[in-house]
Design an enzyme around this catalytic site. Sequence first.
Site, short mmCIF file in Angstrom:
data_model
loop_
_atom_site.label_atom_id
_atom_site.label_comp_id
_atom_site.label_asym_id
_atom_site.label_seq_id
_atom_site.Cartn_x
_atom_site.Cartn_y
_atom_site.Cartn_z
N ALA A 76 -3.22 1.92 2.22
CA ALA A 76 -2.31 2.04 1.09
C ALA A 76 -1.82 3.48 0.91
O ALA A 76 -0.65 3.73 0.61
CB ALA A 76 -3.00 1.56 -0.18
N TRP A 106 -7.75 -0.41 -14.69
CA TRP A 106 -6.59 0.17 -14.01
C TRP A 106 -6.18 -0.64 -12.79
O TRP A 106 -5.86 -0.06 -11.76
CB TRP A 106 -6.87 1.61 -13.57
CG TRP A 106 -7.04 2.60 -14.66
CD1 TRP A 106 -8.13 3.37 -14.91
CD2 TRP A 106 -6.06 2.96 -15.64
NE1 TRP A 106 -7.90 4.17 -15.98
CE2 TRP A 106 -6.64 3.94 -16.45
CE3 TRP A 106 -4.75 2.53 -15.92
CZ2 TRP A 106 -5.95 4.51 -17.53
CZ3 TRP A 106 -4.07 3.11 -16.99
CH2 TRP A 106 -4.68 4.07 -17.77
N ILE A 107 -6.24 -1.95 -12.89
CA ILE A 107 -5.99 -2.75 -11.69
C ILE A 107 -4.54 -3.25 -11.65
O ILE A 107 -4.13 -4.09 -12.47
CB ILE A 107 -6.99 -3.94 -11.61
CG1 ILE A 107 -8.44 -3.42 -11.76
CG2 ILE A 107 -6.80 -4.71 -10.31
CD1 ILE A 107 -8.86 -2.33 -10.78
N ARG A 147 29.58 17.34 -12.44
CA ARG A 147 29.46 17.92 -13.80
C ARG A 147 30.02 19.35 -13.83
O ARG A 147 29.59 20.19 -13.04
CB ARG A 147 27.99 17.92 -14.21
CG ARG A 147 27.70 18.63 -15.50
CD ARG A 147 28.09 17.81 -16.68
NE ARG A 147 27.65 18.43 -17.92
CZ ARG A 147 28.11 18.06 -19.11
NH1 ARG A 147 29.01 17.08 -19.20
NH2 ARG A 147 27.68 18.65 -20.20
N GLU A 170 -5.10 5.93 -5.98
CA GLU A 170 -5.38 5.98 -4.53
C GLU A 170 -5.94 7.34 -4.12
O GLU A 170 -5.61 7.87 -3.07
CB GLU A 170 -4.11 5.70 -3.73
CG GLU A 170 -3.44 4.41 -4.07
CD GLU A 170 -3.94 3.27 -3.24
OE1 GLU A 170 -4.73 3.51 -2.31
OE2 GLU A 170 -3.58 2.13 -3.56
N HIS A 221 -4.86 13.89 -6.70
CA HIS A 221 -4.34 15.06 -5.98
C HIS A 221 -5.48 16.01 -5.60
O HIS A 221 -5.55 16.52 -4.48
CB HIS A 221 -3.36 15.76 -6.93
CG HIS A 221 -2.32 16.56 -6.22
ND1 HIS A 221 -1.51 16.03 -5.26
CD2 HIS A 221 -1.96 17.86 -6.35
CE1 HIS A 221 -0.69 16.97 -4.81
NE2 HIS A 221 -0.95 18.09 -5.45
N GLY A 231 -9.81 -4.68 -6.92
CA GLY A 231 -10.64 -4.12 -7.99
C GLY A 231 -11.72 -3.19 -7.45
O GLY A 231 -12.76 -3.65 -6.95
N SER A 266 -12.93 8.47 -9.46
CA SER A 266 -12.97 9.23 -8.20
C SER A 266 -14.27 9.01 -7.44
O SER A 266 -14.33 9.27 -6.23
CB SER A 266 -12.79 10.73 -8.49
OG SER A 266 -11.56 10.95 -9.10
#
Length: 393
Positions: free
Chosen positions: A251, A170-171, A277, A372, A375, A138, A146
């Site tokens: 992570a 958001w955990i 295809r 994490e 971007h 958490g 951020s």
Amino acid sequence: MAKTDLFESPDYYQLDELFTDEHKLIRKSVRDWVKKEVSPIIEDYAQRAEFPKHLLKGLAEIGAFGPTIPAEYGGLGLDYTAYGIIMQEIERGDSGIRSTASVQGSLVMYPIFAYGSEDQKMKYLPKLATGELMGCFGLTEPDHGSDPGGMTTNFKDAGDHYLLNGAKMWISNAPFADIAIVWAKNEQGKIQGLIVERGMEGFSTPETHNKWSLRASATGELVFDNVKVPKENLLPNVSGLKGPLGCLNQARYGIAWGAIGAAMDCYDTALRYAKERKQFNKPIAAFQLQQKKLAEMITEITKAQLLVWRLGILKSENRATPAQISMAKRNSVEIALNIAREARQILGGMGITGEYPVMRHMANLESVITYEGTHDIHLLITGLDITGEEAFK
Ligand SMILES: Cc1cc2nc3c(=O)[nH]c(=O)nc-3n(C[C@H](O)[C@H](O)[C@H](O)COP(=O)(O)OP(=O)(O)OC[C@H]3O[C@@H](n4cnc5c(N)ncnc54)[C@H](O)[C@@H]3O)c2cc1C
């Protein structure tokens, strides 16, 4: 309906020669497990927005929980290349399942291992490695994503225990986790980590619904209403933002490998489909426009594979910088998302269905590009690293 997984891994630059036999063995066992246990069921779970909890035992058995943690604490003592390979293969199946493994290993076991007391390590790590205990991490709050340094979750010394108040959102894994690594400010305003256990009075974990991304991963809030946390649950060996950032570094490294797994699955699916295809009496793989897409995909996958291979060596030698990890996380997720979008087009209408994994990967990657470190934030980290100028604030 259970699906057959025909995945064949792209290796355009014969990178296999750069891996040890042990790395290849680990990759094979994780890939076999994903083909057998994840691919056949994952689409149904994602459609139902349900986490396949029965996979936890298998994840532990393939060594997905804390593979770099030393054996004395229940880990496998593997190097970071092996860890990356495991994350790549799991995310090839689904980013949500990889998220569960990343959180358990990098965001729960790692902080206990790196910042915990010997008693905490012995109490929690072996059980986390086997999945007997599951954890969550958490950091993010409703008003601080951020910019986690602005967090308001806090704890006070109340004599023989701490009193914890605040909320996280958001955990990942929150709805079923047995323990939570919670980052909160002490009375001096310094960030410290606490191990909060399910069942402590005033601690609840409401689930977050209505996600269009990472649907097979359980996400929730952590709410602390005067939670009494025993003093021995404070992580003693770190304070400040470097605590959580050290975990995120682990992570993010895993994500840099993992997202390539999702990209490889999309490329492999699109290539096979394009060869089979037919339109205008020809396989669509024979059209230049489709070849352009496929050729660019394999080029980007190959570049990304080389980047993380090198990063793995630097990380195992304890030489990988946070900025190098940011670059790789950002690059892998970007190429994976672009490849997923292009692959979806190659599949035409079929690309939007659950018959193929592409749309699920694409939707999942929309979370991976944000969590994490977004971007944009990773780009700013590279910008700071090369210019010495901080453009965050
Ligand atoms: C499915 C999912 C699972 C998650 N799991 C976890 C978890 O397990 N544990 C946990 O703690 N968190 C978790 N998160 C939270 C995640 O890390 C945050 O969503 C992320 O850090 C971004 O924070 P935010 O959503 O508040 O966006 P914000 O920080 O509000 O950012 C919004 C936009 O503004 C941009 N922005 C922000 N600051 C700047 C700046 N200085 N300069 C330029 N642009 C800027 C961002 O790049 C972004 O595009 C998860 C998120 C998701 C979606």
